[in-house]
Design a protein around this motif. Structure first.
Motif, short mmCIF file in Angstrom:
data_model
loop_
_atom_site.label_atom_id
_atom_site.label_comp_id
_atom_site.label_asym_id
_atom_site.label_seq_id
_atom_site.Cartn_x
_atom_site.Cartn_y
_atom_site.Cartn_z
N GLU A 149 0.80 -1.23 0.00
CA GLU A 149 0.00 0.00 0.00
C GLU A 149 0.83 1.28 0.00
O GLU A 149 0.51 2.23 -0.73
CB GLU A 149 -0.96 0.01 1.19
N PRO A 150 1.91 1.37 0.80
CA PRO A 150 2.69 2.62 0.78
C PRO A 150 3.26 2.94 -0.60
O PRO A 150 3.37 4.12 -0.97
CB PRO A 150 3.79 2.35 1.80
N LEU A 151 3.64 1.91 -1.36
CA LEU A 151 4.15 2.14 -2.71
C LEU A 151 3.05 2.72 -3.60
O LEU A 151 3.28 3.70 -4.32
CB LEU A 151 4.68 0.83 -3.29
N SER A 152 1.87 2.16 -3.53
CA SER A 152 0.75 2.70 -4.30
C SER A 152 0.41 4.12 -3.85
O SER A 152 0.10 5.00 -4.68
CB SER A 152 -0.49 1.81 -4.13
N ALA A 153 0.48 4.35 -2.53
CA ALA A 153 0.15 5.67 -2.00
C ALA A 153 1.11 6.74 -2.48
O ALA A 153 0.70 7.85 -2.84
CB ALA A 153 0.14 5.63 -0.46
N VAL A 154 2.41 6.43 -2.49
CA VAL A 154 3.38 7.45 -2.90
C VAL A 154 3.26 7.72 -4.39
O VAL A 154 3.44 8.86 -4.85
CB VAL A 154 4.81 7.06 -2.49
N ARG A 155 2.92 6.70 -5.17
CA ARG A 155 2.65 6.93 -6.59
C ARG A 155 1.49 7.92 -6.76
O ARG A 155 1.55 8.83 -7.59
CB ARG A 155 2.30 5.61 -7.30
N GLY A 156 0.44 7.72 -5.96
CA GLY A 156 -0.70 8.63 -6.02
C GLY A 156 -0.33 10.03 -5.59
O GLY A 156 -0.81 11.02 -6.16
N THR A 157 0.54 10.14 -4.58
CA THR A 157 0.96 11.46 -4.11
C THR A 157 1.75 12.18 -5.18
O THR A 157 1.56 13.39 -5.41
CB THR A 157 1.80 11.33 -2.83
N TYR A 158 2.65 11.48 -5.86
CA TYR A 158 3.39 12.12 -6.96
C TYR A 158 2.42 12.67 -7.99
O TYR A 158 2.59 13.80 -8.49
CB TYR A 158 4.32 11.11 -7.63
N GLN A 159 1.41 11.89 -8.33
CA GLN A 159 0.43 12.33 -9.31
C GLN A 159 -0.36 13.54 -8.80
O GLN A 159 -0.55 14.53 -9.53
CB GLN A 159 -0.53 11.19 -9.66
N ASP A 160 -0.80 13.48 -7.55
CA ASP A 160 -1.58 14.58 -6.98
C ASP A 160 -0.80 15.89 -6.93
O ASP A 160 -1.36 16.97 -7.13
CB ASP A 160 -2.04 14.22 -5.56
N LEU A 161 0.49 15.79 -6.67
CA LEU A 161 1.32 16.99 -6.51
C LEU A 161 2.03 17.39 -7.80
O LEU A 161 2.78 18.36 -7.82
CB LEU A 161 2.35 16.78 -5.40
N GLY A 162 1.82 16.64 -8.86
CA GLY A 162 2.45 16.97 -10.13
C GLY A 162 3.94 16.71 -10.15
O GLY A 162 4.69 17.37 -10.89
N VAL A 163 4.38 15.72 -9.36
CA VAL A 163 5.79 15.38 -9.29
C VAL A 163 6.11 14.33 -10.35
O VAL A 163 5.48 13.27 -10.38
CB VAL A 163 6.18 14.84 -7.89
N GLU A 164 7.07 14.63 -11.19
CA GLU A 164 7.53 13.66 -12.18
C GLU A 164 8.72 12.90 -11.61
O GLU A 164 9.71 13.52 -11.20
CB GLU A 164 7.92 14.35 -13.48
N GLU A 165 8.60 11.59 -11.56
CA GLU A 165 9.70 10.78 -11.04
C GLU A 165 10.94 10.96 -11.93
O GLU A 165 10.84 10.99 -13.15
CB GLU A 165 9.30 9.31 -10.98
N SER A 166 12.10 11.08 -11.29
CA SER A 166 13.33 11.32 -12.02
C SER A 166 13.64 10.17 -12.97
O SER A 166 13.61 8.99 -12.58
CB SER A 166 14.49 11.50 -11.04
N SER A 167 13.93 10.50 -14.20
CA SER A 167 14.29 9.47 -15.18
C SER A 167 15.68 8.92 -14.93
O SER A 167 16.07 7.90 -15.51
CB SER A 167 14.23 10.06 -16.60
N ASN A 168 16.45 9.59 -14.05
CA ASN A 168 17.80 9.13 -13.74
C ASN A 168 17.82 8.06 -12.66
O ASN A 168 18.88 7.47 -12.39
CB ASN A 168 18.67 10.31 -13.29
#
Length: 212
Positions: free
Chosen positions: A101-120
């Motif tokens: 669940e925490p992994l799914s939650a942080v993915r959702g948080t990135y989306q909610d806050l407009g955070v793009e995960e680093s491609s590096n």
């Protein structure tokens, strides 16, 4: 790398540094650069000063950057990679729900806050390096409300992580990283009026944003 943590820009530089060395150990060129870096003798909070002092101590131990880089790769592998690493630096591991669940939650948080995960970064979204890279981006953008929202939901485990890195590293460089992480979090908590040590895991409501 910033020498203080007085502003969000300073914090961004520090978040970026700690994120990078948790993802991958410094290579020979990075060791050579860090070995000649002028770190401050005084810094606030105390944990940040402790980290810089340990980096100064580490600098005095560097004779051959290539050899030091090889040693740091071994330490990084032993601590974070394995095959049987001393630590799993994932939020979900600390929540006793590894890659759940925490992994799914942080993915959702990135989306909610407009955070793009680093491609590096190749790590999972709840890996410390990825979360710190997200905090770097939010700090660099001056998005204090978003940064506070992220830490309110996902910052609960980071002070314990910092302590664990210090205690389990048996290496001057990575012990310094543990101190720096603690200092960054304390400084950012002060700027955001947020006590990370009082937080507990909880993902039902997601991040609550109060301005930017």
């Amino acid at each position: 790398m910033s020498r203080s943590a007085d502003t969000a820009s300073d914090l961004a530089d520090l978040y970026a540094f700690v994120s990078s060395v948790l993802a991958d150990p410094p290579d020979e060129a990075a060791v050579e650069r860090l070995a000649s870096e002028q770190f401050p003798r005084d810094a606030s909070p105390q944990a940040l000063e402790n980290g810089f002092r340990m980096l100064n101590r580490w600098q005095s131990e560097v004779d051959d950057p290539e050899e030091t880089a090889m040693d740091l790769k071994k330490v990084h592998t032993r601590l974070f990679v394995g095959p049987q690493p001393r630590m799993q630096i994932h939020e979900s591991w600390y929540a006793d729900d590894y890659l759940g669940e925490p992994l799914s939650a942080v993915r959702g948080t990135y989306q909610d806050l407009g955070v793009e995960e680093s491609s590096n970064l190749r790590e999972e979204p709840d890996h410390a390096a990825v979360e710190l890279a997200a905090l770097e981006m939010l700090a660099r953008d001056g998005a204090d409300g978003y940064r506070q929202a992220f830490l309110s939901v996902h910052g609960w485990w980071l002070p314990t992580l910092a302590e664990d890195i210090r205690e389990l590293s048996d290496d001057t460089f990575y012990e310094a990283i543990g101190w720096l992480l603690e200092g960054i979090l304390e400084a950012d908590g002060y700027l955001l009026d947020l006590d990370l040590n009082s937080l507990e895991p909880g993902y039902e409501d997601g991040p609550a944003v109060d301005g930017t």
